[in-house]
Design a protein around this motif. Structure first.
Motif, PDB file in Angstrom:
ATOM      1  N   VAL A 104       0.844  -1.204   0.000  1.00 17.05           N
ATOM      2  CA  VAL A 104       0.000   0.000   0.000  1.00 17.05           C
ATOM      3  C   VAL A 104       0.876   1.250   0.000  1.00 17.05           C
ATOM      4  O   VAL A 104       1.948   1.277   0.624  1.00 17.05           O
ATOM      5  CB  VAL A 104      -0.941   0.014   1.228  1.00 17.05           C
ATOM      6  N   CYS A 105       0.410   2.282  -0.688  1.00 12.76           N
ATOM      7  CA  CYS A 105       1.031   3.607  -0.630  1.00 12.76           C
ATOM      8  C   CYS A 105      -0.069   4.629  -0.387  1.00 12.76           C
ATOM      9  O   CYS A 105      -1.106   4.593  -1.053  1.00 12.76           O
ATOM     10  CB  CYS A 105       1.762   3.911  -1.938  1.00 12.76           C
ATOM     11  N   THR A 106       0.132   5.509   0.568  1.00  8.27           N
ATOM     12  CA  THR A 106      -0.848   6.577   0.840  1.00  8.27           C
ATOM     13  C   THR A 106      -0.193   7.932   0.581  1.00  8.27           C
ATOM     14  O   THR A 106       0.945   8.166   0.990  1.00  8.27           O
ATOM     15  CB  THR A 106      -1.377   6.514   2.278  1.00  8.27           C
ATOM     16  N   GLU A 179      -1.030  -1.941 -12.879  1.00  6.02           N
ATOM     17  CA  GLU A 179      -1.745  -2.918 -12.057  1.00  6.02           C
ATOM     18  C   GLU A 179      -1.796  -2.490 -10.586  1.00  6.02           C
ATOM     19  O   GLU A 179      -1.635  -3.290  -9.663  1.00  6.02           O
ATOM     20  CB  GLU A 179      -1.121  -4.309 -12.181  1.00  6.02           C
ATOM     21  N   ILE A 180      -2.021  -1.203 -10.400  1.00  3.92           N
ATOM     22  CA  ILE A 180      -2.136  -0.629  -9.060  1.00  3.92           C
ATOM     23  C   ILE A 180      -3.564  -0.138  -8.872  1.00  3.92           C
ATOM     24  O   ILE A 180      -4.105   0.580  -9.717  1.00  3.92           O
ATOM     25  CB  ILE A 180      -1.143   0.537  -8.864  1.00  3.92           C
ATOM     26  N   LEU A 181      -4.172  -0.526  -7.755  1.00  9.20           N
ATOM     27  CA  LEU A 181      -5.527  -0.078  -7.437  1.00  9.20           C
ATOM     28  C   LEU A 181      -5.452   1.333  -6.860  1.00  9.20           C
ATOM     29  O   LEU A 181      -4.654   1.605  -5.955  1.00  9.20           O
ATOM     30  CB  LEU A 181      -6.162  -1.040  -6.431  1.00  9.20           C
ATOM     31  N   SER A 192      -2.745   0.533  -3.960  1.00 10.60           N
ATOM     32  CA  SER A 192      -2.438  -0.793  -3.423  1.00 10.60           C
ATOM     33  C   SER A 192      -2.213  -1.784  -4.555  1.00 10.60           C
ATOM     34  O   SER A 192      -2.740  -1.625  -5.657  1.00 10.60           O
ATOM     35  CB  SER A 192      -3.554  -1.289  -2.499  1.00 10.60           C
ATOM     36  N   SER A 193      -1.428  -2.813  -4.257  1.00 12.19           N
ATOM     37  CA  SER A 193      -1.111  -3.827  -5.255  1.00 12.19           C
ATOM     38  C   SER A 193      -0.558  -5.065  -4.572  1.00 12.19           C
ATOM     39  O   SER A 193      -0.038  -4.992  -3.451  1.00 12.19           O
ATOM     40  CB  SER A 193      -0.082  -3.279  -6.245  1.00 12.19           C
ATOM     41  N   ASP A 194      -0.687  -6.192  -5.244  1.00 18.34           N
ATOM     42  CA  ASP A 194      -0.045  -7.405  -4.738  1.00 18.34           C
ATOM     43  C   ASP A 194       1.440  -7.390  -5.067  1.00 18.34           C
ATOM     44  O   ASP A 194       2.220  -8.128  -4.484  1.00 18.34           O
ATOM     45  CB  ASP A 194      -0.712  -8.651  -5.335  1.00 18.34           C
TER      46      ASP A 194
END
Length: 330
Positions: A104-106, A179-181, A192-194
């Protein structure tokens, strides 16, 4: 639930007549023939980090008009990645969207409302909504204050998003390719991403924001790995991917509870605040602080009575203001 429609179906779309605008806002047809000035009062509100946020509160007659503008604009469909401002959605839903992801990145936008410019609001009305110049100017004047989007109006959050939507769309599209949400909650961006999220993405997002004179708050940009607790819009997603209440909010509840069981002054006000905080906490962790909930249950009659009295008081004050402003609105 509010039924949303495509922007072209909005009654504001291609609006080119100030008399028609007045009708849509429930005002006399000749209302905008005169120049109207509106006043704002200002006060400070505590922020979670301990700092203060200034709130611009519009006077009653303007707030009434802004509510009508909001109701019209709010019908315009919004992307699924916009979480704030949607009925039934909260900051907890924003966290849930990213709950299953490993990384996750905020990112926070620095002083979002203070950094907004009325020119982008005008451009939204003029070029996105295809309004005439005079109608776009009138609406811009109604939803901005001192050259920017104010913090405490019914339209602030929605107008801020719509006026800067093109930049958020670009950020979303860039993230999607990687592929980042992506999600947006007011001025909080969550990714977020796997897969591991490349830290260079914050610079790319900042470059896009810079094109509209916005900036990321570098000190509040955080990257969280698979094993770490992840802080997302007021919640914590732990290493087991469970959503938890932040420690700071836990402490607030415990401290307030102690004040309530050892009352000195303002007991009922503190009791009502505690009731609200427990209700909010239960959205994050159902059943949390069961002993405090049991304590509050014993005082529900007092809380209900106080809330009813406050509603009556606000209604009484609004009626007085409404009567004073009615002649001006006519």
């Amino acid at each position: 639930m509010i039924k949303e429609y495509n922007i072209e179906k909005s009654p504001l779309y291609r609006l080119r007549n100030k008399q028609k605008l007045a009708e849509l806002l429930g005002l006399p047809r000749n209302y905008f023939r005169k120049i109207h000035t509106y006043k704002y009062s200002e006060f400070f509100q505590d922020k979670p980090d301990g700092s203060k946020r200034i709130i611009n509160n519009p006077e009653f007659k303007l707030k009434k008009i802004q509510k009508r503008i909001f109701n019209l604009l709010n019908r315009i469909e919004k992307p699924e990645w916009v979480i704030s401002g949607k009925k039934g959605k909260s900051y907890v839903d924003n966290a849930r969207l990213h709950q299953s992801k490993n990384n996750v990145c905020t990112i926070d936008i620095e002083k979002f409302y203070d950094s907004t410019k009325e020119i982008y609001v005008y451009n939204f009305f003029k070029y996105t909504m295809h309004m005439s110049k005079d109608v776009a100017a009138v609406l811009t004047d109604l939803v901005t204050y001192n050259g920017k989007i104010p913090t405490g109006t019914p339209t602030s959050q929605l107008v801020a998003f719509l006026s800067y939507k093109d930049i958020f769309v670009k950020i979303h599209n860039m993230c999607s390719r990687k592929e980042i949400l992506f999600s947006l909650f007011v001025d909080d961006i969550t990714l977020s991403s796997d897969k591991i999220i490349d830290k260079k993405i914050k610079y790319k997002i900042n470059t896009l924001l810079n094109s509209k004179e916005l900036h990321i708050k570098k000190t509040k940009t955080k990257f969280f790995s698979i094993k770490s607790n992840k802080s997302i819009t007021g919640t914590i997603i732990d290493s087991k991917k469970m959503i938890r209440l932040e420690n700071a909010k836990r402490k607030e509840i415990i401290d307030l509870y102690r004040e309530c069981i050892n009352p000195t002054t303002y007991f009922i006000e503190k009791l009502v605040r505690l009731n609200g905080k427990i209700s909010d906490a239960n959205q994050v962790e159902p059943g949390i602080f069961s002993s405090i909930s049991a304590y509050l249950k014993k005082h529900q009659d007092e809380i209900k009575k106080y809330n009813i009295e406050q509603i009556k008081k606000r209604y009484f004050i609004k009626n007085i203001i409404r009567k004073r402003q009615k002649q001006i609105l006519i």
